[in-house]
Design a protein around this motif. Structure first.
Motif, short mmCIF file in Angstrom:
data_model
loop_
_atom_site.label_atom_id
_atom_site.label_comp_id
_atom_site.label_asym_id
_atom_site.label_seq_id
_atom_site.Cartn_x
_atom_site.Cartn_y
_atom_site.Cartn_z
N LYS A 184 0.72 -1.53 0.14
CA LYS A 184 0.11 0.13 -0.04
C LYS A 184 0.78 1.24 0.05
O LYS A 184 0.68 2.24 -0.84
CB LYS A 184 -0.69 -0.26 1.37
CG LYS A 184 -1.99 -1.02 1.12
CD LYS A 184 -3.00 -0.86 2.43
CE LYS A 184 -3.82 -2.21 2.59
NZ LYS A 184 -4.62 -2.21 3.89
N GLN A 185 2.01 1.21 0.68
CA GLN A 185 2.87 2.29 0.93
C GLN A 185 3.64 2.70 -0.38
O GLN A 185 4.14 3.89 -0.51
CB GLN A 185 3.84 2.24 2.13
CG GLN A 185 3.11 2.39 3.55
CD GLN A 185 4.09 1.80 4.50
OE1 GLN A 185 5.25 1.65 4.18
NE2 GLN A 185 3.61 1.74 5.66
N ASN A 186 3.55 1.70 -1.23
CA ASN A 186 4.31 1.82 -2.58
C ASN A 186 3.69 2.15 -3.78
O ASN A 186 3.97 1.97 -4.79
CB ASN A 186 5.47 0.88 -2.51
CG ASN A 186 6.65 1.19 -1.48
OD1 ASN A 186 7.45 1.85 -1.86
ND2 ASN A 186 6.58 0.31 -0.39
N LEU A 187 2.21 2.15 -3.56
CA LEU A 187 1.35 2.24 -4.71
C LEU A 187 1.17 3.60 -5.11
O LEU A 187 1.49 4.67 -4.22
CB LEU A 187 -0.22 1.96 -4.34
CG LEU A 187 -0.36 0.29 -4.27
CD1 LEU A 187 -1.64 -0.08 -3.72
CD2 LEU A 187 -0.04 -0.47 -5.39
N ASN A 212 -3.29 7.23 -6.73
CA ASN A 212 -4.86 6.89 -6.88
C ASN A 212 -5.01 5.39 -6.86
O ASN A 212 -6.08 5.11 -6.84
CB ASN A 212 -5.22 7.39 -8.35
CG ASN A 212 -4.91 8.81 -8.53
OD1 ASN A 212 -4.47 9.63 -7.49
ND2 ASN A 212 -5.08 9.38 -9.75
N TRP A 213 -3.90 4.77 -6.42
CA TRP A 213 -4.18 3.12 -6.47
C TRP A 213 -4.51 2.68 -5.18
O TRP A 213 -4.12 3.22 -4.16
CB TRP A 213 -2.81 2.53 -6.92
CG TRP A 213 -2.99 2.42 -8.47
CD1 TRP A 213 -2.76 3.27 -9.33
CD2 TRP A 213 -3.09 1.00 -9.25
NE1 TRP A 213 -2.93 2.71 -10.64
CE2 TRP A 213 -3.01 1.34 -10.35
CE3 TRP A 213 -3.40 -0.27 -8.84
CZ2 TRP A 213 -3.37 0.27 -11.45
CZ3 TRP A 213 -3.61 -1.15 -9.68
CH2 TRP A 213 -3.59 -0.73 -11.01
N ARG A 214 -5.31 1.88 -4.95
CA ARG A 214 -5.52 0.86 -3.79
C ARG A 214 -5.49 -0.55 -3.89
O ARG A 214 -5.32 -0.90 -5.14
CB ARG A 214 -7.20 1.13 -3.51
CG ARG A 214 -7.47 2.59 -2.84
CD ARG A 214 -8.82 2.73 -2.49
NE ARG A 214 -9.71 1.60 -2.48
CZ ARG A 214 -10.69 1.37 -3.41
NH1 ARG A 214 -10.87 2.32 -4.51
NH2 ARG A 214 -11.64 0.28 -3.40
N VAL A 271 4.95 -5.40 -11.02
CA VAL A 271 5.60 -6.20 -9.72
C VAL A 271 7.01 -5.63 -9.62
O VAL A 271 7.33 -5.40 -8.60
CB VAL A 271 5.68 -7.57 -10.27
CG1 VAL A 271 6.51 -8.63 -9.27
CG2 VAL A 271 4.20 -8.40 -10.11
N ASN A 272 7.74 -5.36 -10.87
CA ASN A 272 9.23 -4.92 -10.62
C ASN A 272 8.94 -3.59 -10.09
O ASN A 272 9.93 -3.35 -9.05
CB ASN A 272 9.81 -4.93 -11.91
CG ASN A 272 11.27 -4.72 -11.76
OD1 ASN A 272 12.09 -5.08 -11.22
ND2 ASN A 272 11.63 -3.79 -12.66
N GLY A 273 8.26 -2.54 -10.40
CA GLY A 273 8.10 -1.30 -9.96
C GLY A 273 7.93 -1.14 -8.30
O GLY A 273 8.43 -0.46 -7.44
N ILE A 274 6.86 -2.27 -8.06
CA ILE A 274 6.63 -2.19 -6.52
C ILE A 274 7.65 -2.50 -5.63
O ILE A 274 8.11 -1.96 -4.75
CB ILE A 274 5.44 -2.76 -6.37
CG1 ILE A 274 4.03 -2.12 -7.00
CG2 ILE A 274 5.07 -3.17 -4.71
CD1 ILE A 274 3.47 -1.03 -6.54
N LEU A 275 8.31 -3.51 -6.15
CA LEU A 275 9.47 -4.35 -5.20
C LEU A 275 10.48 -3.45 -5.37
O LEU A 275 11.19 -3.21 -4.24
CB LEU A 275 9.80 -5.74 -6.03
CG LEU A 275 8.52 -6.80 -5.84
CD1 LEU A 275 8.94 -7.95 -6.46
CD2 LEU A 275 8.30 -7.13 -4.27
#
Length: 137
Positions: free
Chosen positions: A66-69, A72-74, A123-127
Motif C-alpha cells: 500500500k505504501q508503495n502504490l 490513486n491506487w488501492r 511487480v518490478n516497480g513495486i518491489l
C-alpha cells in the motif's frame, strides 16, 4: 525440485488460498502438496513455510505494498495474481532473507508467466520501490 519450481508451487497454493478463503490453511496446503505429488521434503517445507508465513504476516506485507502504490491506487485494484506474486517476494525478502535481487527476478518471471502484459513492470516497480525505501531508512 529447484528453488524456482518450489517458488512457483508456493505461488499456486497461495493464490488458491486467496481465492478459496478456507478456514484451515495448513490442511489446504497439505492437501495441495499431496494432490500434486510433491514428495521432495525441502519443497514441502518451503511451500508450507511460504503459504503459512504470508498468511501470518499478511497485514505487514500488504502495508508495504500500500505504501508503495501510486497515489490513486488501492490494493483492491491489484489483480490477485500480481498481489500473490508481490506477497511472496516481499515475504522472501523480509522474513526469509532471500537476496532482494533474486526475489525480484523470480517475481518478475512469475509475473511474465502468469500475469498480464503489464504485470512484470508493475511487480518490478513495486518491489524496486520497497527496496529503495528500505535502503534509505
Amino acid at each position: 525440485m529447484n528453488r524456482s519450481k518450489m517458488r512457483e508451487e508456493a505461488f499456486k497454493i497461495i493464490y488458491s488460498m486467496q481465492i478459496q478463503k478456507e478456514e484451515n490453511k495448513e490442511e489446504q496446503v497439505d492437501l495441495y502438496i499431496e494432490s500434486n505429488n510433491i514428495n521432495d521434503k525441502e519443497a514441502q517445507n518451503y511451500i508450507k513455510d511460504a503459504a503459512l508465513g504470508i498468511e501470518k504476516y499478511q497485514e505487514n506485507i500488504d502495508n508495504q505494498i500500500k505504501q508503495n502504490l501510486k497515489e490513486n491506487w488501492r490494493i483492491e485494484r491489484i489483480s490477485k495474481i500480481d498481489l500473490t506474486i508481490l506477497r511472496l517476494a516481499i515475504y522472501e525478502i523480509e522474513y526469509k532473507e532471500i537476496p532482494y535481487k533474486v526475489a525480484i527476478n523470480e517475481a518478475v518471471e512469475l509475473a511474465k508467466k502468469y500475469g498480464e502484459d503489464t504485470s512484470k513492470n508493475f511487480v518490478n516497480g513495486i518491489l524496486a520501490s520497497i527496496i529503495k525505501e528500505e535502503k534509505i531508512d
